[in-house]
Write a protein that holds these residues in place. Structure first.
Motif, PDB file in Angstrom:
ATOM      1  N   UNK A 307       0.946  -1.014  -0.023  1.00 49.40           N
ATOM      2  CA  UNK A 307      -0.033   0.092  -0.024  1.00 49.40           C
ATOM      3  C   UNK A 307       0.886   1.274   0.225  1.00 49.40           C
ATOM      4  N   UNK A 308       0.754   2.256  -1.030  1.00 49.10           N
ATOM      5  CA  UNK A 308       1.302   3.276  -1.060  1.00 49.10           C
ATOM      6  C   UNK A 308       0.545   4.519  -1.146  1.00 49.10           C
ATOM      7  N   UNK A 309       0.965   5.450  -0.892  1.00 49.66           N
ATOM      8  CA  UNK A 309       0.264   6.993  -1.095  1.00 49.66           C
ATOM      9  C   UNK A 309       1.185   8.251  -1.234  1.00 49.66           C
ATOM     10  N   UNK A 310       0.636   9.228  -2.019  1.00 53.11           N
ATOM     11  CA  UNK A 310       1.167  10.705  -1.918  1.00 53.11           C
ATOM     12  C   UNK A 310       0.046  11.365  -1.791  1.00 53.11           C
ATOM     13  N   UNK A 311       0.402  12.972  -1.468  1.00 58.25           N
ATOM     14  CA  UNK A 311      -0.684  13.894  -1.456  1.00 58.25           C
ATOM     15  C   UNK A 311      -1.547  13.495  -0.262  1.00 58.25           C
ATOM     16  N   UNK A 312      -1.062  13.145   0.841  1.00 59.02           N
ATOM     17  CA  UNK A 312      -1.832  13.233   2.093  1.00 59.02           C
ATOM     18  C   UNK A 312      -3.274  12.261   1.886  1.00 59.02           C
ATOM     19  N   UNK A 313      -3.371  10.913   1.670  1.00 56.71           N
ATOM     20  CA  UNK A 313      -4.518  10.144   1.401  1.00 56.71           C
ATOM     21  C   UNK A 313      -4.804  10.020   2.827  1.00 56.71           C
ATOM     22  N   UNK A 314      -6.011   9.522   3.229  1.00 59.52           N
ATOM     23  CA  UNK A 314      -6.229   8.904   4.546  1.00 59.52           C
ATOM     24  C   UNK A 314      -6.456   7.276   4.432  1.00 59.52           C
ATOM     25  N   UNK A 334       4.038  -0.429   3.527  1.00 57.23           N
ATOM     26  CA  UNK A 334       3.596   0.865   3.258  1.00 57.23           C
ATOM     27  C   UNK A 334       4.655   1.619   2.426  1.00 57.23           C
ATOM     28  N   UNK A 335       4.295   2.252   1.625  1.00 57.47           N
ATOM     29  CA  UNK A 335       5.382   3.185   0.953  1.00 57.47           C
ATOM     30  C   UNK A 335       4.663   4.703   0.929  1.00 57.47           C
ATOM     31  N   UNK A 336       5.617   5.575   1.785  1.00 56.96           N
ATOM     32  CA  UNK A 336       5.020   7.211   1.487  1.00 56.96           C
ATOM     33  C   UNK A 336       5.826   7.796   0.436  1.00 56.96           C
ATOM     34  N   UNK A 337       5.190   7.956  -0.494  1.00 57.83           N
ATOM     35  CA  UNK A 337       5.821   8.372  -1.877  1.00 57.83           C
ATOM     36  C   UNK A 337       5.965   9.929  -1.985  1.00 57.83           C
ATOM     37  N   UNK A 338       7.088  10.157  -2.608  1.00 58.62           N
ATOM     38  CA  UNK A 338       7.190  11.657  -3.066  1.00 58.62           C
ATOM     39  C   UNK A 338       7.029  12.803  -2.199  1.00 58.62           C
ATOM     40  N   UNK A 339       7.454  12.431  -0.885  1.00 59.97           N
ATOM     41  CA  UNK A 339       7.366  13.323   0.130  1.00 59.97           C
ATOM     42  C   UNK A 339       8.248  13.040   1.191  1.00 59.97           C
ATOM     43  N   UNK A 340       8.871  13.981   1.942  1.00 62.72           N
ATOM     44  CA  UNK A 340       9.811  13.630   3.126  1.00 62.72           C
ATOM     45  C   UNK A 340       9.215  13.373   4.209  1.00 62.72           C
ATOM     46  N   UNK A 341       9.650  12.698   5.273  1.00 64.07           N
ATOM     47  CA  UNK A 341       9.224  12.365   6.689  1.00 64.07           C
ATOM     48  C   UNK A 341       8.627  13.388   7.260  1.00 64.07           C
ATOM     49  N   UNK A 342       9.105  14.618   7.059  1.00 63.90           N
ATOM     50  CA  UNK A 342       8.362  15.651   7.736  1.00 63.90           C
ATOM     51  C   UNK A 342       7.032  16.043   7.321  1.00 63.90           C
ATOM     52  N   UNK A 343       6.799  15.591   5.984  1.00 63.32           N
ATOM     53  CA  UNK A 343       5.645  15.732   5.575  1.00 63.32           C
ATOM     54  C   UNK A 343       4.649  14.715   5.860  1.00 63.32           C
ATOM     55  N   UNK A 344       5.063  13.507   5.426  1.00 65.07           N
ATOM     56  CA  UNK A 344       4.203  12.363   5.548  1.00 65.07           C
ATOM     57  C   UNK A 344       3.868  11.935   6.916  1.00 65.07           C
ATOM     58  N   UNK A 345       4.617  12.145   7.888  1.00 69.46           N
ATOM     59  CA  UNK A 345       4.232  11.974   9.366  1.00 69.46           C
ATOM     60  C   UNK A 345       2.989  12.498   9.677  1.00 69.46           C
ATOM     61  N   UNK A 346       2.545  13.427   8.944  1.00 63.03           N
ATOM     62  CA  UNK A 346       1.348  14.021   9.209  1.00 63.03           C
ATOM     63  C   UNK A 346       0.273  13.301   8.477  1.00 63.03           C
ATOM     64  N   UNK A 347       0.468  12.473   7.655  1.00 59.07           N
ATOM     65  CA  UNK A 347      -0.611  11.688   6.765  1.00 59.07           C
ATOM     66  C   UNK A 347      -1.521  10.707   7.690  1.00 59.07           C
ATOM     67  N   UNK A 348      -2.539  10.496   7.572  1.00 58.28           N
ATOM     68  CA  UNK A 348      -3.530   9.948   8.518  1.00 58.28           C
ATOM     69  C   UNK A 348      -3.538   8.279   7.900  1.00 58.28           C
ATOM     70  N   UNK A 349      -2.685   7.538   8.304  1.00 64.14           N
ATOM     71  CA  UNK A 349      -2.676   6.195   8.013  1.00 64.14           C
ATOM     72  C   UNK A 349      -2.672   5.195   9.161  1.00 64.14           C
ATOM     73  N   UNK A 350      -3.625   4.604   9.345  1.00 71.83           N
ATOM     74  CA  UNK A 350      -3.789   3.568  10.574  1.00 71.83           C
ATOM     75  C   UNK A 350      -3.913   1.971   9.936  1.00 71.83           C
TER      76      UNK A 350
END
Length: 405
Positions: A307-314, A334-350
């Motif tokens: 499961x991957x994502x970019x642009x802040x999906x839930x 998981x793969x948080x794509x095209x974003x630094x950790x400082x950004x994807x750490x705010x994405x809501x993935x549970x």
């Protein structure tokens, strides 16, 4: 999707506004709760021997126990769950029987062919007279309120362009083998009895959903297409992808047009009871914007990630089984794509109630521990006892008249 194709579709949408459905957004947590409630209800009935063929899969338990399914085909339309649960397809229309597997004319399709049926204006429930392989010359561009129901026959759409659901609503695809899909285009293609137009090159998806709504893809077997097996882009919404068996493919499922296409923030997709099997590499799915409920799927193979994502999906992952490959560098689900950790750490993935096997691990982020999932997670099914049973029948079923599927 090429620029010319997009322009054609935009102009077509202006000519045919009745084909575009406004999909009011649903409360994602309430929908997740309802999915989990239905799973638990099916499980309880199974445990009580309420249904002798009960599996704990609420979609299947809605219709598969009926030995007269062939006479009650349109009952299937009332069995969807999740965001695509209101997709009625051709429930309120006549039965149309495909008798001609060849003679695919993209501009003037002949009666008896699949293409002739899917472009009609009226609702139709489309079935097949016998086993057949349909090799399309161009994309099968569907009209609204159609069901393609392969039960009772072995139906393959293969070795040519495949299914396109663009700016239409209420489509059900059930029980079809979809594989080896190719590009189409640079040709005229009819999309309704009154209109045909020039198509440039398509991507070669198995099922392409472009600006579509209320779409349900269920119990299909998909593999080895040029681009995605199932892609949903450009404002598509209210989709359920369930009970499918997917194998031998690289980029399995893309949900969202691009990171900058913010109209996809309204996208809501339920991915339930699917088997992601051998030969898969990545994107099961890859999500860009929107809300995605990934529930009770069996992931037995991936090479890069699941499961991957970019642009802040839930992403709400509940009750799945993830079996990691032996490659020690590919254990992460998981793969948080095209974003630094400082950004994807705010994405809501549970991840809640997921079963991790062979070193698999899911990197949660954002409000994963918040109360926003509390009511839904309190009802989630337990994958260690349910996923194997729930996904046993994934893919196109062998259904014979007079007996249960």
């Amino acid at each position: 999707m090429t620029t010319t194709s997009v322009l054609f579709l935009f102009l077509f949408s202006l000519l045919s506004p009745s084909l575009i459905s406004s999909s009011p957004l649903q409360d994602p947590e309430l929908v997740a709760q309802e999915v989990n409630r239905q799973i638990n209800t099916s499980v309880a009935k199974r445990n009580l021997a309420y249904l002798s063929c009960g599996t704990g899969n609420p979609i299947d338990d809605c219709w598969r126990c009926d030995p007269n399914w062939e006479k009650n085909r349109q009952r299937l339309a009332d069995c969807a769950i999740g965001f695509g649960k209101n997709a009625i397809g051709g429930r309120d229309g006549k039965i149309y029987v495909v008798t001609d597997s060849g003679n695919d004319d993209p501009v003037n399709p002949k009666p008896g062919t699949l293409r002739y049926a899917v472009i009609r204006d009226e609702p139709l429930w489309i079935i097949f007279a016998r086993d057949m392989v349909i090799q399309l010359k161009e994309e099968l561009i569907m009209n609204s309120f159609k069901t393609i129901d392969g039960r009772g026959a072995s139906v393959h759409i293969a070795n040519g362009p495949c299914i396109t659901i663009q700016y239409v609503t209420n489509v059900i695809i059930h029980g079809i083998h979809i594989h080896d899909c190719k590009q189409g285009g640079n040709a005229m293609v009819r999309d309704s009895p009154r209109h045909f137009g020039w198509r440039t090159l398509s991507d070669g998806d198995g099922v392409s959903i472009f600006g579509g709504s209320h779409v349900w893809v269920d119990h299909c077997s998909l593999s080895n297409c040029r681009d995605g097996l199932i892609d949903a882009i450009h404002g598509s919404n209210a989709i359920t992808i369930s009970n499918n068996y997917m194998t031998h493919h690289d980029k399995v499922m893309l949900l969202g047009h691009s990171d900058t296409y913010t109209q996809d923030k309204n996208m809501q997709v339920t991915i339930a009871f699917n088997h992601f099997g051998e030969g898969l590499v990545q994107r099961m799915p890859r999500c860009r914007h929107g809300y995605f409920h990934v529930v009770n799927n069996d992931y037995t193979h991936w090479e890069m990630y699941a499961i991957g994502g970019s642009a802040n999906p839930t992403i709400n992952s509940q009750g799945n089984r993830f079996v990691a490959p032996n490659d020690r560098f590919s254990k992460e689900v998981t793969k948080h794509e095209d974003a630094p950790a400082s950004e994807w750490k705010g994405w809501n993935w549970r991840s809640e109630g997921d079963l991790m096997v062979n070193g698999a691990f899911f990197t949660q982020s954002g409000a994963a521990a918040s109360s926003s999932y509390a009511r839904a997670s309190s009802l989630s099914a337990r994958p260690s006892t349910l996923v194997g049973t729930i996904t046993t029948g994934a893919g196109a079923l062998v259904c014979r008249k007079g007996s249960r599927c």
